[in-house]
Design an enzyme around this catalytic site. Structure first.
Site, PDB file in Angstrom:
ATOM      1  N   GLY A   6      -5.764 -13.413  12.290  1.00 12.94           N
ATOM      2  CA  GLY A   6      -6.908 -12.946  11.521  1.00 12.94           C
ATOM      3  C   GLY A   6      -7.865 -14.070  11.200  1.00 12.94           C
ATOM      4  N   ARG A   7      -7.448 -14.934  10.263  1.00 10.55           N
ATOM      5  CA  ARG A   7      -8.343 -16.003   9.810  1.00 10.55           C
ATOM      6  C   ARG A   7      -8.695 -16.978  10.929  1.00 10.55           C
ATOM      7  NH1 ARG A   7      -4.915 -18.021   4.831  1.00 10.55           N
ATOM      8  NH2 ARG A   7      -3.308 -17.530   6.363  1.00 10.55           N
ATOM      9  N   TYR A  26       0.834  -1.193   0.000  1.00  9.24           N
ATOM     10  CA  TYR A  26       0.000   0.000   0.000  1.00  9.24           C
ATOM     11  C   TYR A  26       0.879   1.257   0.000  1.00  9.24           C
ATOM     12  CZ  TYR A  26      -3.663  -3.395   0.966  1.00  9.24           C
ATOM     13  OH  TYR A  26      -4.513  -4.462   0.880  1.00  9.24           O
TER      14      TYR A  26
END
Length: 633
Positions: free
Chosen positions: A315-316, A170
């Site tokens: 996260g997952r 990003y």
């Protein structure tokens, strides 16, 4: 008691344990990035289940820098009330809240924002397929103010932590990386110049946050690109970030150009970033947070016990099991519903602008409407078929208080689980099989081996409710020569039948390509024959690049746009060429195993069909249908 549950200080914060919910996109916010009830319920449930701090995903600091239509935004004061409602919900449920502020940069899309993306240099992102322009110095200075204003709003919205996104390709990361920064002014070239803008942003954010809000960074330890950012430079960046005000370092990896290291599929090793966090801990004096396929209880405990990191960013694993932290605390390891790293329901959906779901957790993203509630009337439920759909239906039915009998023609439960897990790098599917089997055993589900073929076979069980989950069988296309002895099904190969040395696989979808990997790994000479214009249909973006690289590395031939004329004992004859093969493997589709369902409907009132018996699809569909069917009984 494991050190995982010792408190930790990050700047002004004291976090109750070492679990952070990583800032993974979930696609649950409202259009334009507004907070809604759905995203609140999603995070609220994780907070209620003892996650120490929740980072709510990337929050867009500028309209042109938003990566997804359903991604939280913070580029205007009008977003503050909604974000405040979110942080209040997380706090009331017992957790702290953090916001990861970011700008997508060269990985933004004009199709989403309506604005041309900006970047340090005008280098398109191949994954997004965009056309970014290089920022002027004036725009860089203005963007710094934009980030600082976003940090101010973050504080006003009640977040306890601001995480500055220096990772994943990003905007701020793209300035750091020599892969994406080709500038020749004071913001490009040397590491000192490439760091200038991100570190200036961080320093001013730290001033805004003062002594009341923690400031951290997330950075890719390695970009995994030949010309990308490497760990030796990352160490220097982290040291400079600490001087600028960073109070913790959260390590991740990759960028969109190496997306498999950003959201790691099955073929990336568990805990692959731990060596980086261990080394960084020796060089900095702030907490180091690590992520990256932490889907094993013993691994999680070891990392903290052996001081290889100070905190875990998951996260997952918290999508797949919202109760992960509670189960870890209570050492109920067999009850953990581990992430299998398939990426189907989470990141694949998010990349398509959808909200997350989960292959192993049908409630993910539907926390409000998909509750497991005790049934008012307890019934005798009989389920035929012990694949993933039938096993999930049995689990949920039993949790609701029904008496459950699960019947399958095979000696052991699992359906096609073992077949799916046989190709290289697919073994983590068995984590879900093991979880379901453990739960059925603990819940007292009766499992019976019987091949149910007729109404009378089922009638003796006297069911109040019947669920049919008998799956699907591979089909053989009507090709001349398809009945020859050397022509077999892909599932037969994956079940252990010995193959020939020179093999032609008819069908280049998921089954065909995975069978090709399995055989190529065994040293066979493999050719995939596909009638469409490409192979690998349905393979997600985090798997596709690796799949094609694997097939190329193992010299798997690919023939597309193929029309097969005939199969002979020595070859497969196409319209315009011939493929020599001493064995032909069929991977050309499935047909539902539903031959006796019509009879059952005449005999029983309460029948539901779930999974591949309706239409051959994926485990994620089977899980959802199993859950929903059981919820309706």
């Amino acid at each position: 008691m494991t050190n995982l549950f010792n408190p930790i200080k990050i700047g002004p914060l004291t976090i109750k344990n070492r679990f952070m919910m990583a800032p993974m996109e979930n696609g649950l916010a409202g259009e334009g990035g507004v907070v809604n009830d759905r995203i609140i319920r999603f995070f609220e449930e994780r907070a209620r289940n003892e996650v120490g701090i929740i980072i709510t995903g990337s929050v867009g600091v500028s309209p042109e820098g938003r990566g997804l239509p359903t991604q939280l935004s913070i580029y205007d004061d009008r977003f503050i009330p909604g974000l405040k409602k979110l942080t209040n919900a997380i706090h009331n449920a017992g957790s702290l809240a953090g916001a990861q502020i970011y700008h997508a940069g060269r990985q933004a899309s004009e199709a989403i924002t309506g604005i041309q993306p900006i970047a340090p240099s005008a280098i398109p992102c191949a994954v997004v397929g965009n056309d970014p322009r290089a920022m002027t110095v004036e725009e860089i200075l203005e963007m710094k103010k934009t980030f600082v204003q976003a940090a101010r709003r973050t504080v006003e919205a009640g977040f306890d932590m601001v995480e500055v996104h220096l990772a994943h390709g990003y905007l701020l990361h793209s300035f750091l990386s020599p892969h994406s920064n080709k500038r020749t002014d004071e913001y490009g070239g040397s590491l000192e110049n490439r760091m200038r803008f991100p570190i200036e942003v961080l320093r001013e954010i730290a001033e805004v946050c003062g002594n009341h809000t923690a400031v951290t960074i997330r950075i890719s330890a390695d970009e995994y690109l030949d010309d990308g950012l490497k760990f030796n430079e990352v160490i220097t960046i982290c040291q400079e970030a600490i001087k600028a005000g960073a109070q913790a370092i959260s390590l991740t990896a990759g960028s969109y150009d190496a997306v498999e290291y950003t959201i790691q599929p099955m073929f990336i090793d568990q805990g692959f970033l731990v060596p980086f966090s261990k080394k960084l801990k020796e060089l900095v004096d702030v907490p180091v947070i690590v992520a990256g396929r932490l889907n094993d209880a013993k691994l999680m405990e070891r990392i903290i016990e052996q001081d290889e990191a100070d905190m875990l960013a998951i996260g997952r694993g918290l999508i797949s099991d919202e109760e992960l932290v509670v189960k870890m605390h209570e050492q109920r390891y067999d009850d953990i519903r581990y992430c299998v790293a398939c990426n189907q329901g989470c990141i694949d959906n998010v990349f398509q602008g959808k909200g997350i779901t989960c292959l192993v957790n049908a409630r993910a993203g539907f926390e409000a409407e998909r509750q497991i509630e005790e049934a008012i009337t307890k019934k005798k439920v009989v389920i035929v078929g012990a694949g993933p759909a039938g096993m999930e239906a049995a689990r949920v039915s039993r949790l609701r208080g029904h008496t459950v009998t699960l019947i399958d023609k095979e000696e052991s439960v699992g359906g096609k689980f073992n077949i799916l897990a046989t190709p290289p790098e697919k073994d983590t599917f068995l984590l879900y099989k093991d979880y379901l089997h453990n739960q059925l055993t603990k819940l007292g589900v009766q499992i019976i081996k019987e091949n149910i073929k007729t109404v009378f076979d089922l009638k003796k069980y006297q069911p109040d409710s019947v669920i049919i989950a008998t799956g699907a069988n591979q089909t053989t296309p009507s090709i001349k020569g398809a009945d020859l002895n050397h022509v077999i099904l892909a599932e037969d190969i994956l079940n252990g039948i010995e193959s020939g040395n020179t093999v032609a696989i008819i069908g280049g979808g998921l089954v065909g390509t995975e069978t090709a990997k399995f055989l190529a790994n065994a040293g066979k000479h493999v050719t995939i024959i596909e009638m469409a214009d490409s192979i690998g249909r349905g393979v997600g973006p985090t798997f596709a690049g690796h799949l094609f690289a694997y097939l190329e590395e193992h010299n798997v031939n690919q023939i597309v746009n193929a029309k097969i004329v005939e199969i002979t004992p020595e070859k497969v004859i196409l319209e315009n060429q011939e493929v020599v093969a001493d064995q032909v493997i069929i991977a050309a589709g499935y047909a539902p195993n539903n031959s006796f369902i019509g009879e059952l409907n005449q005999e029983f009132k309460n029948i539901q069909t779930i999974g591949d018996v309706n239409q051959a699809r994926r485990i994620i569909d089977a899980t959802e249908e199993g859950f929903l069917a059981a919820s309706q009984i």
